[in-house]
Design a protein around this motif. Structure first.
Motif, PDB file in Angstrom:
ATOM      1  N   TYR A 159      38.713  46.771  87.664  1.00 41.02           N
ATOM      2  CA  TYR A 159      38.704  48.228  87.508  1.00 41.02           C
ATOM      3  C   TYR A 159      39.424  48.553  86.204  1.00 41.02           C
ATOM      4  O   TYR A 159      40.599  48.234  86.039  1.00 41.02           O
ATOM      5  CB  TYR A 159      39.404  48.895  88.693  1.00 41.02           C
ATOM      6  N   PRO A 160      38.739  49.183  85.265  1.00 40.26           N
ATOM      7  CA  PRO A 160      39.323  49.362  83.927  1.00 40.26           C
ATOM      8  C   PRO A 160      40.339  50.500  83.857  1.00 40.26           C
ATOM      9  O   PRO A 160      40.217  51.497  84.565  1.00 40.26           O
ATOM     10  CB  PRO A 160      38.102  49.703  83.066  1.00 40.26           C
ATOM     11  N   ARG A 162      41.072  53.403  81.873  1.00 40.27           N
ATOM     12  CA  ARG A 162      40.256  54.183  80.953  1.00 40.27           C
ATOM     13  C   ARG A 162      41.100  54.773  79.825  1.00 40.27           C
ATOM     14  O   ARG A 162      42.266  55.121  80.023  1.00 40.27           O
ATOM     15  CB  ARG A 162      39.545  55.308  81.712  1.00 40.27           C
TER      16      ARG A 162
END
Length: 177
Positions: A159-160, A162
């Motif tokens: 899960y990046p 952002r």
């Protein structure tokens, strides 16, 4: 992690791993968050940490009208109950926190999100909720107000984080001397 790194890393997470959030982590997050300032130090909140199997049951109260499908993956929740306004006397003057309660709840919520992130627990602040259902779930009277609920968990692998997209700082900031 320094404060700037914490601000840059914290984001609304909507994809959680299967890892459970320890009860001790929830307690520490809430304990730290209650250090938040509030008008006349009234601390107009109660915090309810919902974890484990109860968190699965609680999920439906943040999925009002089919919203927040991602919440099925949340491992815990913190429901913020708004307490009644409080007043004190300062000399001859009565001072109330009533008009400041939304600000106080907002500050508390930021403290919760940042305390969680500092412990490696990710959050998503939820405004859409079924307050009547939450009150019933928690055994509180109908009409109890829950302005916000925070979903918690550990983000899923990959899960990046952002990049923050914000208006240009110079358009939001003016130094007046």
């Amino acid at each position: 992690m320094n404060l700037e790194q914490l601000f840059l890393k914290r984001q609304s997470t909507r994809e959680f791993s299967d890892k459970e959030v320890p009860d001790e982590a929830l307690e520490k997050i809430c304990r730290l968050a209650t250090l938040a300032p509030s008008a006349i130090n009234a601390q107009p909140w109660n915090l309810y940490a919902v974890n484990g199997a109860k968190a699965k049951e609680f999920t439906k109260y943040v999925q009002k009208d089919g919203a927040n499908g991602w919440a099925d993956g949340a491992k815990a929740y913190i429901a913020i109950e708004q307490r009644e306004p409080h007043a004190i006397m300062r000399g001859e003057r009565r001072v109330s926190n009533e008009e400041f309660i939304p600000n106080d709840i907002g500050i508390l919520t930021a403290y919760i999100a940042l305390a969680a992130e500092d412990l490696g627990v990710q959050t998503c602040i939820i405004g859409l909720r079924d307050e009547k259902g939450i009150a019933e779930f928690l055994g509180l009277p109908n009409g109890t107000h829950f302005p916000l609920v925070i979903a918690l968990g550990y983000c899923a692998d990959g899960y990046p984080v952002r990049e923050k997209r914000r208006r240009e700082f110079e358009k939001n900031y003016k130094l007046i001397k």
